[in-house]
Design a protein around this motif. Sequence first.
Motif, mmCIF file in Angstrom:
data_model
loop_
_atom_site.group_PDB
_atom_site.id
_atom_site.type_symbol
_atom_site.label_atom_id
_atom_site.label_comp_id
_atom_site.label_asym_id
_atom_site.label_seq_id
_atom_site.Cartn_x
_atom_site.Cartn_y
_atom_site.Cartn_z
ATOM 1 N N ALA A 103 0.837 -1.206 0.000
ATOM 2 C CA ALA A 103 0.000 0.000 0.000
ATOM 3 C C ALA A 103 0.868 1.252 0.000
ATOM 4 O O ALA A 103 0.559 2.222 -0.698
ATOM 5 C CB ALA A 103 -0.933 -0.011 1.209
ATOM 6 N N ALA A 104 1.957 1.239 0.768
ATOM 7 C CA ALA A 104 2.877 2.384 0.794
ATOM 8 C C ALA A 104 3.494 2.600 -0.591
ATOM 9 O O ALA A 104 3.607 3.744 -1.059
ATOM 10 C CB ALA A 104 3.959 2.165 1.836
ATOM 11 N N PHE A 144 9.038 4.342 6.823
ATOM 12 C CA PHE A 144 9.118 5.496 7.721
ATOM 13 C C PHE A 144 9.636 6.722 6.984
ATOM 14 O O PHE A 144 9.165 7.830 7.183
ATOM 15 C CB PHE A 144 10.021 5.195 8.912
ATOM 16 C CG PHE A 144 9.382 4.359 9.996
ATOM 17 C CD1 PHE A 144 8.185 3.686 9.808
ATOM 18 C CD2 PHE A 144 10.003 4.230 11.221
ATOM 19 C CE1 PHE A 144 7.610 2.924 10.806
ATOM 20 C CE2 PHE A 144 9.441 3.476 12.239
ATOM 21 C CZ PHE A 144 8.242 2.817 12.033
ATOM 22 N N ARG A 145 10.615 6.533 6.127
ATOM 23 C CA ARG A 145 11.207 7.659 5.396
ATOM 24 C C ARG A 145 10.188 8.333 4.479
ATOM 25 O O ARG A 145 10.169 9.545 4.337
ATOM 26 C CB ARG A 145 12.419 7.169 4.594
ATOM 27 C CG ARG A 145 13.209 8.272 3.919
ATOM 28 C CD ARG A 145 14.525 7.794 3.298
ATOM 29 N NE ARG A 145 14.375 6.715 2.339
ATOM 30 C CZ ARG A 145 14.808 5.467 2.537
ATOM 31 N NH1 ARG A 145 15.407 5.123 3.650
ATOM 32 N NH2 ARG A 145 14.635 4.556 1.596
ATOM 33 N N HIS A 146 9.302 7.535 3.873
ATOM 34 C CA HIS A 146 8.336 8.076 2.916
ATOM 35 C C HIS A 146 6.980 8.435 3.526
ATOM 36 O O HIS A 146 6.183 9.119 2.879
ATOM 37 C CB HIS A 146 8.126 7.096 1.759
ATOM 38 C CG HIS A 146 9.335 6.937 0.901
ATOM 39 N ND1 HIS A 146 9.741 7.895 -0.005
ATOM 40 C CD2 HIS A 146 10.250 5.947 0.820
ATOM 41 C CE1 HIS A 146 10.837 7.496 -0.609
ATOM 42 N NE2 HIS A 146 11.174 6.317 -0.125
ATOM 43 N N ALA A 147 6.709 7.974 4.733
ATOM 44 C CA ALA A 147 5.411 8.225 5.362
ATOM 45 C C ALA A 147 5.232 9.700 5.687
ATOM 46 O O ALA A 147 6.176 10.391 6.050
ATOM 47 C CB ALA A 147 5.276 7.402 6.643
ATOM 48 N N VAL A 165 13.222 8.432 12.772
ATOM 49 C CA VAL A 165 12.423 9.350 11.973
ATOM 50 C C VAL A 165 12.440 10.716 12.639
ATOM 51 O O VAL A 165 12.654 10.811 13.850
ATOM 52 C CB VAL A 165 10.976 8.792 11.822
ATOM 53 C CG1 VAL A 165 10.250 8.793 13.127
ATOM 54 C CG2 VAL A 165 10.196 9.523 10.764
ATOM 55 N N ALA A 166 12.225 11.758 11.876
ATOM 56 C CA ALA A 166 12.186 13.103 12.438
ATOM 57 C C ALA A 166 11.038 13.223 13.424
ATOM 58 O O ALA A 166 9.956 12.682 13.221
ATOM 59 C CB ALA A 166 12.016 14.130 11.310
ATOM 60 N N ASP A 167 11.282 13.948 14.524
ATOM 61 C CA ASP A 167 10.272 14.104 15.566
ATOM 62 C C ASP A 167 8.963 14.701 15.048
ATOM 63 O O ASP A 167 7.896 14.377 15.556
ATOM 64 C CB ASP A 167 10.804 14.982 16.715
ATOM 65 C CG ASP A 167 11.752 14.224 17.621
ATOM 66 O OD1 ASP A 167 11.917 12.996 17.434
ATOM 67 O OD2 ASP A 167 12.333 14.856 18.523
#
Length: 170
Positions: A103-104, A144-147, A165-167
């Motif tokens: 799905a991502a 996580f990088r693309h979400a 991941v960034a906060d």
Amino acid sequence: MRILFVTPFYAPEWKFGGPPRKISSLAKELVRRGHDIRVTTFHSDRPHDLSATTIDSVPVQYLPWFGSARYPCPTRWCALRDEVRSASVVHCFGLYNLICPAAAFYAIRYRKPFVVEPMGMFVPRMRRFFLKRIYNFVITRWMFRHAAALIATSELEANEFRGSVADNKI
């Protein structure tokens, strides 16, 4: 707004514990508030099922699968692709499955924002630690990088995400 929930387990698959109950309750409440919610999932007892149905006013699209009921692998992707294409946003539940990364992938392809809710699964805690670490390194990190965002179900889980991941995505 059309929100697509992608999950390997959904109502009435109560044998899989809390996740189907949580996701079903969330879907019903969002529908009650006027949102267009769709669910794409598997039926654990019918591996060849590609049917669509409605459960508690929520449209549900089943995907055919092979493997075990706990770890199904989709055999046809067209229904998932079409659901993602018509969604405004995609909400992926869980990590150690193949339906959410697919799905991502489609969400990225069709420029749809997607969110990931690992539901406490980010840190490998039980069985298959090595395989889960490899999965996290290859697939989870990419997701996580693309979400657009990650949903933490607790402060402990939010702390586990930090560094990965960034906060501002948590």
